[in-house]
Write a protein that holds these residues in place. Sequence first.
Motif, PDB file in Angstrom:
ATOM      1  N   VAL A 129      32.847  75.308   7.977  1.00  0.00           N
ATOM      2  CA  VAL A 129      34.043  75.737   7.247  1.00  0.00           C
ATOM      3  C   VAL A 129      35.237  75.384   8.120  1.00  0.00           C
ATOM      4  O   VAL A 129      35.296  75.753   9.292  1.00  0.00           O
ATOM      5  CB  VAL A 129      34.009  77.250   6.964  1.00  0.00           C
ATOM      6  N   VAL A 130      36.169  74.650   7.567  1.00  0.00           N
ATOM      7  CA  VAL A 130      37.325  74.172   8.326  1.00  0.00           C
ATOM      8  C   VAL A 130      38.483  75.155   8.153  1.00  0.00           C
ATOM      9  O   VAL A 130      38.843  75.520   7.030  1.00  0.00           O
ATOM     10  CB  VAL A 130      37.750  72.765   7.857  1.00  0.00           C
ATOM     11  N   ILE A 131      39.039  75.580   9.282  1.00  0.00           N
ATOM     12  CA  ILE A 131      40.200  76.472   9.258  1.00  0.00           C
ATOM     13  C   ILE A 131      41.340  75.817  10.027  1.00  0.00           C
ATOM     14  O   ILE A 131      41.117  74.918  10.840  1.00  0.00           O
ATOM     15  CB  ILE A 131      39.881  77.856   9.857  1.00  0.00           C
ATOM     16  N   VAL A 132      42.549  76.286   9.755  1.00  0.00           N
ATOM     17  CA  VAL A 132      43.724  75.756  10.463  1.00  0.00           C
ATOM     18  C   VAL A 132      44.406  76.838  11.285  1.00  0.00           C
ATOM     19  O   VAL A 132      45.318  76.552  12.053  1.00  0.00           O
ATOM     20  CB  VAL A 132      44.734  75.134   9.477  1.00  0.00           C
ATOM     21  N   HIS A 133      43.952  78.092  11.135  1.00  0.00           N
ATOM     22  CA  HIS A 133      44.575  79.201  11.857  1.00  0.00           C
ATOM     23  C   HIS A 133      43.507  80.239  12.181  1.00  0.00           C
ATOM     24  O   HIS A 133      42.558  80.434  11.407  1.00  0.00           O
ATOM     25  CB  HIS A 133      45.692  79.827  11.016  1.00  0.00           C
ATOM     26  N   GLY A 134      43.673  80.923  13.301  1.00  0.00           N
ATOM     27  CA  GLY A 134      42.693  81.918  13.731  1.00  0.00           C
ATOM     28  C   GLY A 134      42.537  83.065  12.759  1.00  0.00           C
ATOM     29  O   GLY A 134      41.477  83.711  12.719  1.00  0.00           O
ATOM     30  N   SER A 135      43.557  83.344  11.950  1.00  0.00           N
ATOM     31  CA  SER A 135      43.467  84.440  10.984  1.00  0.00           C
ATOM     32  C   SER A 135      42.419  84.172   9.910  1.00  0.00           C
ATOM     33  O   SER A 135      41.984  85.095   9.213  1.00  0.00           O
ATOM     34  CB  SER A 135      44.828  84.673  10.323  1.00  0.00           C
ATOM     35  N   GLN A 136      41.998  82.912   9.757  1.00  0.00           N
ATOM     36  CA  GLN A 136      40.992  82.562   8.744  1.00  0.00           C
ATOM     37  C   GLN A 136      39.566  82.686   9.276  1.00  0.00           C
ATOM     38  O   GLN A 136      38.599  82.540   8.530  1.00  0.00           O
ATOM     39  CB  GLN A 136      41.216  81.121   8.270  1.00  0.00           C
ATOM     40  N   ASP A 137      39.443  82.967  10.562  1.00  0.00           N
ATOM     41  CA  ASP A 137      38.124  82.949  11.198  1.00  0.00           C
ATOM     42  C   ASP A 137      37.177  83.974  10.586  1.00  0.00           C
ATOM     43  O   ASP A 137      36.001  83.703  10.365  1.00  0.00           O
ATOM     44  CB  ASP A 137      38.276  83.191  12.705  1.00  0.00           C
ATOM     45  N   ASN A 138      37.707  85.175  10.304  1.00  0.00           N
ATOM     46  CA  ASN A 138      36.866  86.251   9.784  1.00  0.00           C
ATOM     47  C   ASN A 138      36.189  85.859   8.479  1.00  0.00           C
ATOM     48  O   ASN A 138      34.963  85.975   8.324  1.00  0.00           O
ATOM     49  CB  ASN A 138      37.742  87.500   9.603  1.00  0.00           C
ATOM     50  N   ASN A 139      36.958  85.362   7.518  1.00  0.00           N
ATOM     51  CA  ASN A 139      36.397  84.989   6.214  1.00  0.00           C
ATOM     52  C   ASN A 139      35.520  83.753   6.313  1.00  0.00           C
ATOM     53  O   ASN A 139      34.519  83.628   5.597  1.00  0.00           O
ATOM     54  CB  ASN A 139      37.523  84.759   5.208  1.00  0.00           C
ATOM     55  N   ALA A 140      35.873  82.820   7.196  1.00  0.00           N
ATOM     56  CA  ALA A 140      35.044  81.631   7.384  1.00  0.00           C
ATOM     57  C   ALA A 140      33.685  82.016   7.958  1.00  0.00           C
ATOM     58  O   ALA A 140      32.642  81.473   7.564  1.00  0.00           O
ATOM     59  CB  ALA A 140      35.753  80.641   8.310  1.00  0.00           C
ATOM     60  N   THR A 141      33.677  82.967   8.880  1.00  0.00           N
ATOM     61  CA  THR A 141      32.421  83.434   9.469  1.00  0.00           C
ATOM     62  C   THR A 141      31.524  84.064   8.414  1.00  0.00           C
ATOM     63  O   THR A 141      30.298  83.923   8.459  1.00  0.00           O
ATOM     64  CB  THR A 141      32.703  84.442  10.596  1.00  0.00           C
ATOM     65  N   ALA A 142      32.132  84.752   7.448  1.00  0.00           N
ATOM     66  CA  ALA A 142      31.340  85.345   6.361  1.00  0.00           C
ATOM     67  C   ALA A 142      30.621  84.260   5.571  1.00  0.00           C
ATOM     68  O   ALA A 142      29.433  84.386   5.243  1.00  0.00           O
ATOM     69  CB  ALA A 142      32.253  86.153   5.443  1.00  0.00           C
ATOM     70  N   THR A 143      31.320  83.180   5.248  1.00  0.00           N
ATOM     71  CA  THR A 143      30.712  82.070   4.505  1.00  0.00           C
ATOM     72  C   THR A 143      29.548  81.479   5.281  1.00  0.00           C
ATOM     73  O   THR A 143      28.472  81.206   4.726  1.00  0.00           O
ATOM     74  CB  THR A 143      31.764  80.982   4.231  1.00  0.00           C
ATOM     75  N   VAL A 144      29.743  81.295   6.570  1.00  0.00           N
ATOM     76  CA  VAL A 144      28.705  80.713   7.421  1.00  0.00           C
ATOM     77  C   VAL A 144      27.508  81.648   7.530  1.00  0.00           C
ATOM     78  O   VAL A 144      26.349  81.222   7.432  1.00  0.00           O
ATOM     79  CB  VAL A 144      29.290  80.407   8.821  1.00  0.00           C
ATOM     80  N   LEU A 145      27.762  82.937   7.731  1.00  0.00           N
ATOM     81  CA  LEU A 145      26.657  83.894   7.865  1.00  0.00           C
ATOM     82  C   LEU A 145      25.814  83.932   6.599  1.00  0.00           C
ATOM     83  O   LEU A 145      24.582  83.925   6.658  1.00  0.00           O
ATOM     84  CB  LEU A 145      27.217  85.280   8.178  1.00  0.00           C
ATOM     85  N   TRP A 146      26.463  83.975   5.444  1.00  0.00           N
ATOM     86  CA  TRP A 146      25.742  84.020   4.157  1.00  0.00           C
ATOM     87  C   TRP A 146      24.905  82.754   3.977  1.00  0.00           C
ATOM     88  O   TRP A 146      23.748  82.804   3.561  1.00  0.00           O
ATOM     89  CB  TRP A 146      26.745  84.189   3.032  1.00  0.00           C
TER      90      TRP A 146
END
Length: 779
Positions: A467-484
């Motif tokens: 999951v590609v993010i451009v800001h650290g604030s997106q890390d939490n939701n991106a991690t959810a996608t990866v974990l699932w």
Amino acid sequence: MAMWIQAQQLQGEALHQMQALYGQHFPIEVRHYLAQWIENQPWDSVELDNPAEEAKAKRLLDNLVAELQRKAQLQSGEDGFLLKIKLGHYANQLKSTYDRCPLELVRCIKHILHSEQRLVQEATNASSGSEGQTMDSLSQRHQQINQAFEELRLATQETENELRKLQHSQEYFIIQYQENLRIQVNPGPFHQLPTERTQRETTLQSKRTTVEAWLAREASTLQKYRLDLSAQHQKTLGLLRKQQTLILDEELIQWKRRQQLAGNGGPHEGGLDVLQSWCEKLADLIWQNRQQIRRCEHLTQQLPLPGPMEELLSKLNSDITDIISALVTSTFIIEKQPPQVLKTQTKFAATVRLLVGGKLNVHMNPPQVKAVIVSEQQAKALLKNESTHSESSGEILNNNCVMEYHQTTGTLSAHFRNMSLKRIKRSDRRGAESVTEEKFTVLFESQFSVAGNELVFHVKTLSLPVVVIVHGSQDNNATATVLWDNAFAEPGRVPFVVPDKVLWPQLCEALDMKYKAEMHSGRGLSEDNLVFLAQKAFTSSSSNPEDYHNMTMSWAQFNRESLPGRNFTFWQWFDGVVELMKKHLKPHWNDGAILGFVNKQQAQDMLMSKPNGTFLLRFSDSEIGGITIAWRLVWNLLPYTTKDFSIRSLADRISDLNHLLFLYPDRPKDEVFAKYYTPPLCMYQAKAVDGYVKPQIKQVVPEFTTPNPEPSGGTPTFMDQTASPSVTHPSNFGVYPSMNDTMLDADGDFDLEDTMDVARHVEELLRRPMANQWSSQQS
């Protein structure tokens, strides 16, 4: 040294494999005479892909050379003289070989020690099996694979023997055929008498008839040999396919699954060296059989005979080429995955490996590997062979790398150390999907040839979803996608399909895996913790775990829809807890000091039957990444977050609050937290060179800074500025002042959210006359 003692007891093929680990790159004598020293060194602490670790590797090399030289000097006597010379020679040899590349020495020794451990373990498992003990499923599978390899080795040796017999028979047949031709064109000397000529012609005719009859029989025999050999090859190819399916479609797929679960904190994927050894054996056997089939084709072309041999051999050649192609393309794997949450403009690394590269001598002309990032749709098209060229959804810098062969380990790999995603091209999103739900993958591809360009392979492999993010604030939701995705992806899926709903116990397993990994301990989520999470996830009050076993949770419930009455999702709350614990409270969790997963009412019920001064630590329901202290009368303090703990630790804050005496249920707080208290500064430490006194931070609860009962004849002191009362005196339990009803909320809870912020309150207090307090602190 224990490992070396066991390694020396290996027998048969295992002993041969162990001996093959050594050579000029690392003599077996060095392993023998420095066995204990070698096994005691921290080889595994060196990160081979990190150039900064070269200094550590250099120290290990220098220490090894020094230890060898020391061992050499200790030798004496006639026998010792020769050993002294030999060990000294090895010391110089290792120094000159690895002085410029000490990391290669560490790589070599790590490979040797891990391989020895594997061989000893396999031998131990086999031995216990022969004694009637039950082997686990892993050992049974390994034994099955090893037995199949032995069967294949024998079958390949048998076809080799039969091929040689066929070749000898054919060569003899050709000689006899040439002799028959010579007889036919050589009737005898011209000057012979008619009687002699007739007699000779009769003899030659008889001999010719005999030879022709033999040739006819022998031709039929040769054809039978060829057909039998073809049938044997067909059988061997069937065994090769079966073995390859077992290794590639089961063992390698399981390794990839373990690698994916490792992204959620599962056990680190191991066994790649074992897989490589199996794949190399397969490659060796396949190649031997392919060479035999080609030799058989050559014999057939050399002496054509009526029959279906040409078609049979052509089919065999095609089949075995398909087998080796499948092996090569499947064993081009990603050894070290790129980060699954990938931030643009940030350096990242990855490693790809060709498990059969050493056996096929691919390193003689090292191939180049290219990395590109592709979208989910592009990945689908690649796997369906709908796209032959690599379309990209972004630009990766430093995305080309040449594969390197490491002779000590026999591995062929490419290490991408400095890649960076410069830009990303996103696709149109569907419905409520956010950018942190969009999945990409890094495609690695290469091309190389073997056997003098006889076979050319174009290999590709896809990374786990990123999951590609451009800001650290997106890390939490991106991690959810990866974990699932990591938790619920199925082998062989269409990229990157995952179920929209999963059973609650399945999700619990994924959350527990993640939590344990972040805490770096075996203490994960208990059944009570999981019930608490279920109550939060499903807005339920049931405390029976069985009630949740058949319930399902959707992706939307997990991280798209906010919890009732909150502005955050279930995952955001849980991940906040994980981040808080990981950064500041890990030791306290591992000590069992934090209950954490307890709601307000549960905490109140648990404390009601305990003496005043008993407290517990629970995670905030209303704040992401918050933890609060609950104790009698003051049920819940305003939650602490990462920001608070970066100023003053939890242990010091608990130490500051003198009315906290026992950690639930009855552990004296100093017994639990004292080892984490910050030592007070002595006068020398507090005074700087310029004479200023260094102030200290201390936590107070302003509403509770009322006088404690006065000591006899003393001046009133304030609760949070006295020494912590002795926890052995029950009389201290009654020192709480009466509560003002206006400080309680509707549920009877102390609610600091309705009062002034602690920092502002302290500031206000500091403006008041506080002579008594200051005099108390100065004393």
